[in-house]
Design a protein around this motif. Structure first.
Motif, PDB file in Angstrom:
ATOM      1  N   ALA A 248      -1.126  -4.265  -4.013  1.00  0.00           N
ATOM      2  CA  ALA A 248      -1.134  -5.013  -2.758  1.00  0.00           C
ATOM      3  C   ALA A 248      -2.032  -4.366  -1.704  1.00  0.00           C
ATOM      4  CB  ALA A 248       0.290  -5.168  -2.259  1.00  0.00           C
ATOM      5  N   ASP A 252      -4.822  -6.716  -3.244  1.00  0.00           N
ATOM      6  CA  ASP A 252      -4.258  -7.776  -4.085  1.00  0.00           C
ATOM      7  C   ASP A 252      -5.018  -7.874  -5.405  1.00  0.00           C
ATOM      8  OD1 ASP A 252      -2.403  -8.217  -2.083  1.00  0.00           O
ATOM      9  OD2 ASP A 252      -2.439 -10.386  -2.371  1.00  0.00           O
ATOM     10  N   ARG A 424      -4.774 -11.036   2.985  1.00  0.00           N
ATOM     11  CA  ARG A 424      -3.578 -11.309   2.182  1.00  0.00           C
ATOM     12  C   ARG A 424      -2.586 -12.155   2.970  1.00  0.00           C
ATOM     13  NH1 ARG A 424      -0.236  -5.500   2.264  1.00  0.00           N
ATOM     14  NH2 ARG A 424      -1.185  -4.733   4.180  1.00  0.00           N
TER      15      ARG A 424
END
Lengths: 494, 494
Positions: A248, A252, A424
């Motif tokens: 993450a 990502d 994100r």
């Protein structure tokens, strides 16, 4: 706002503070700041709010005397747990355990969950090496206190980093930081363990167009994992491998189910624990409770760590990771029962309101919309990817990444970045298709404003933002059109 | 109780569980277990309850909507703090800051507070080494991600251990565990940093009788600190020294104010941070808010860490430890505002009810009583020591240590042990002289029972225990005479 910043600035390093919040006025998917601005929140406190702000189920969680008592009588859970603690572990944490796992330890946060998963891996590794013997030699006892082998053995945990991308993030305490490979600034000036790092796949998108290339990535990276095992076997044998289902903070970065299946096989063959770090992916945002459920692993991972949306830290584990002696995975608090009071409500809401289904549904709207936008703005964004609402896309440059996050904010959206040039999305589980539409509209406006780097002219686009979308139970001042550009926007990887 | 143990045993390693509690019935200084037994608690959840059980000020802390919202909207404090957070930091945490310190960071627990204090020490050390420059070389950036020097430098933190006694305890995460020198079982099988360990004084008691010997201890240990600095200067220079004002888990080992004053001078001269770990000693139990206030240091320590009774983790620090860049001392939650809601009440009660004075007063009763007992049972106990109610005594053997804790429990007292043969008292700040008298009475009974190792005969001593002492607001079943001896009693150092 400026005044608050001045006050906090006298007490601590507050360069990371973006906005001061009004948590009385924040509601659902909307974050209210101290100046009365309202933002659609697709970042949700670094992905840590399962039900957004002020969800009634949570506001009412402490109505009963017994819940208040859980809050004010925080026990040393490993020594004097409350009589309802076994039930809570079973009915709350085990009710959402990853398939096949029936054991769980609670912890305080993501980093300490990972630290303790490492410990569990080291303990089993060493116990096996002793042939199952659960006693220690005099020399082991003595050298453990001196921090040298054999008592404090030279073992390692393997983590991942792509060749050209930012890598794993597992926390910032000294054990986990050794496996964190996201940004140098997280690690500079701190002594660390030199431990193996394997390559993480770097996929090209759309996946269906680059099937061959991406399979090649998997192959090379898995070969690199084997290489690392070999390379470190003499020096610092690898007792565990920690990996995020989706890297993450690192941008990502995804890997295929096949990659994870093969990785598990390698770990099994090598006798190393497979630790799946679900701190950011766990608790529903990918449309399943645990992201690794998408991978169809033939058997459960050895250890699955969690925190953030789960409100409490902790880890699930296979029974062989039960330590042979008590007090080896231990600390004073061992978590916090009041967090389970809230988590119990969260899980109830997830189930009764079918939020995992909603995540899938909203995720589709979001992803389709992002695909449209990457077609509309091909020079600005690409590589739309993700599962559920746990979505991301890349943008042309790191500078554009900053500008998009800043302009989104000016347009009334709190977004987040990660990796080197990724945006994100981390909305709460209550993010609905209507919120997705609103977000997409504002993102489109933002991209238009930034297209060709022409100076943004906010006022002229004000009517793009459809106020009716804002939930009617929000009593806050609905002025998301902040024109000031006061806050620096450092990337808040955590 | 057995049933609860059976349930929890299917889910986790629960060998450390001593008793299941009934936190509805626990009140003030009395702990109620799930079977209806009541215990006078002088251990208070490993020293982590400032006001005992169910204090009205805490039960009422979440009556207002705004406090509930602080609880259910847990922010990423480093990025989106609430608008009342600067005030809370100032009015709550800074209102009880150690003299001379005006900066504070919040954290989750004691270990993570110490880990981050280490980071602050490393950052300042490296910044100084760069001549104050706040930028990094390409090589530093690159090597930091590889966990090798110069980006991840070979630096160290020094901690303490007595020659013949158990040593420091600073936590169990990998950074802090490297400085923890209490018991091998806390450290076995975990890779660690080889870091300097200096000798901690081992005093003889009573202090006034062994003045010369104890001064000699100070001298030798301080010389050893200097030696360690020299020895590690080439290998892994020491950026910080961490020390507890009283080594608690290690056996309540004390050092004189003069020792700490000299240690501070050495740290200043060597350019190393002096980190005072007040996780167990902080928040009043020694009669001052911070134990190091007893030491009359000419200037404040560089960093003072806290947790346990403070309910939130964190550390106070001198302004030079402000990091030159944001996000270097950072994690997702950075503490928990709901803990400050409670701490605010705790501090209010400490002030309005003059609890530090009460600690002094009760401490005198306790200490005098312990001195009488060591005169009465010289072959069983000795070396009564401590400040406020943070008291301890040694017993003849480790076996007797176990027996005393077990027999105290059978007689209705939850006590704790530490070190190799020490019994420690860690009552809450609301422990009054009447509770001290009750404890002393039960301890006397316990020592009598165990004297000469004759088999304990509980029933015959039942009338020794004066029930009227039990607080009248306690509605619990008052049967502290547990005759079962079911629970194993591992030492719960944390």
């Amino acid at each position: 706002m400026l005044e608050l910043r001045t006050v906090i600035d006298t007490m601590q390093q507050c360069g990371s503070v973006q906005l001061f919040a009004n948590y009385e006025k924040s509601a659902g998917n909307y974050f209210a700041d101290a100046d009365g601005n309202l933002f659609l929140d697709v970042y949700t406190q670094i992905s840590s709010l399962p039900l957004g702000y002020n969800h009634p189920a949570l506001l009412n969680a402490f109505q009963n005397d017994s819940e208040v008592r859980a809050l004010v009588n925080r026990p040393a859970l490993g020594v004097f747990p409350a009589d309802d603690w076994p039930r809570k572990l079973r009915d709350v944490l085990l009710s959402v355990a990853p398939p096949g796992l029936r054991h769980v330890m609670t912890m305080m946060c993501g980093a300490c969950s990972n630290e303790n998963a490492f410990k569990a891996a080291f303990i089993l590794y060493c116990t096996k090496k002793r042939g199952g013997k659960t006693t220690f030699t005099e020399e082991e006892m003595k050298t453990a206190l001196l921090n040298i082998p054999p008592g404090a053995p030279d073992l390692s945990i393997m983590s991942f980093k792509g060749l050209n991308s930012s890598g794993a993030f597992h926390g910032r305490t000294f054990g986990t930081l050794a496996t964190t490979k996201s940004k140098a600034i997280h690690k500079l000036d701190f002594p660390s363990f030199e431990w193996p790092v394997a390559r993480f796949p770097e996929y090209k998108y759309p996946l269906e167009e680059f099937k061959r290339e991406n399979e090649q990535q998997d192959k090379e990276c898995l070969a690199h994992v084997e290489e690392q095992f070999d390379k470190w076997e003499k020096k610092k044998p690898t007792a565990g491998v920690i990996i995020e289902p989706i890297q993450a903070e690192g941008g990502d970065n995804h890997a295929s189910p096949e990659f994870f299946q093969e990785l598990q096989k390698i770990c099994n063959r090598r006798g190393a624990a497979l630790i799946i770090d679900e701190v950011q992916t766990g608790c529903g945002p990918t449309g399943k409770m645990w992201c690794h459920e998408h991978f169809n692993l033939p058997s459960p991972p050895d250890l699955v760590t969690f925190s953030k949306k789960m409100l409490t830290g902790g880890f699930y584990f296979k029974p062989e990771y039960l330590t042979p002696q008590p007090l080896r995975i231990f600390n004073t608090w061992m978590g916090d029962p009041s967090k389970l009071v809230m988590l119990e409500q969260v899980i109830k809401v997830i189930k009764t309101e079918k939020l995992l289904q909603l995540v899938e549904e909203t995720g589709k709207v979001l992803k389709n919309g992002l695909h449209s936008l990457e077609t509309e703005f091909p020079s600005m964004m690409n590589s739309v990817r993700g599962r559920g609402t746990f979505l991301a896309f890349d943008v042309a440059t790191p500078e554009l990444q900053d500008k998009i996050v800043q302009t989104l904010k000016q347009n009334g959206v709190l977004g987040g970045s990660c990796g080197i040039r990724t945006i994100r999305l981390r909305p709460a589980l209550i993010f609905e298709p209507k919120h997705a539409e609103l977000f997409l509209e504002i993102l489109r406006k933002t991209l238009r404003q930034l297209n060709g780097h022409r100076p943004a002219s906010y006022a002229s686009h004000a009517t793009d933002f459809s106020l009716p979308f804002i939930e009617t139970h929000t009593t806050a001042c609905t002025d998301p059109y902040r024109t000031d550009n006061s806050s620096p926007m450092p990337t808040c990887d955590a």
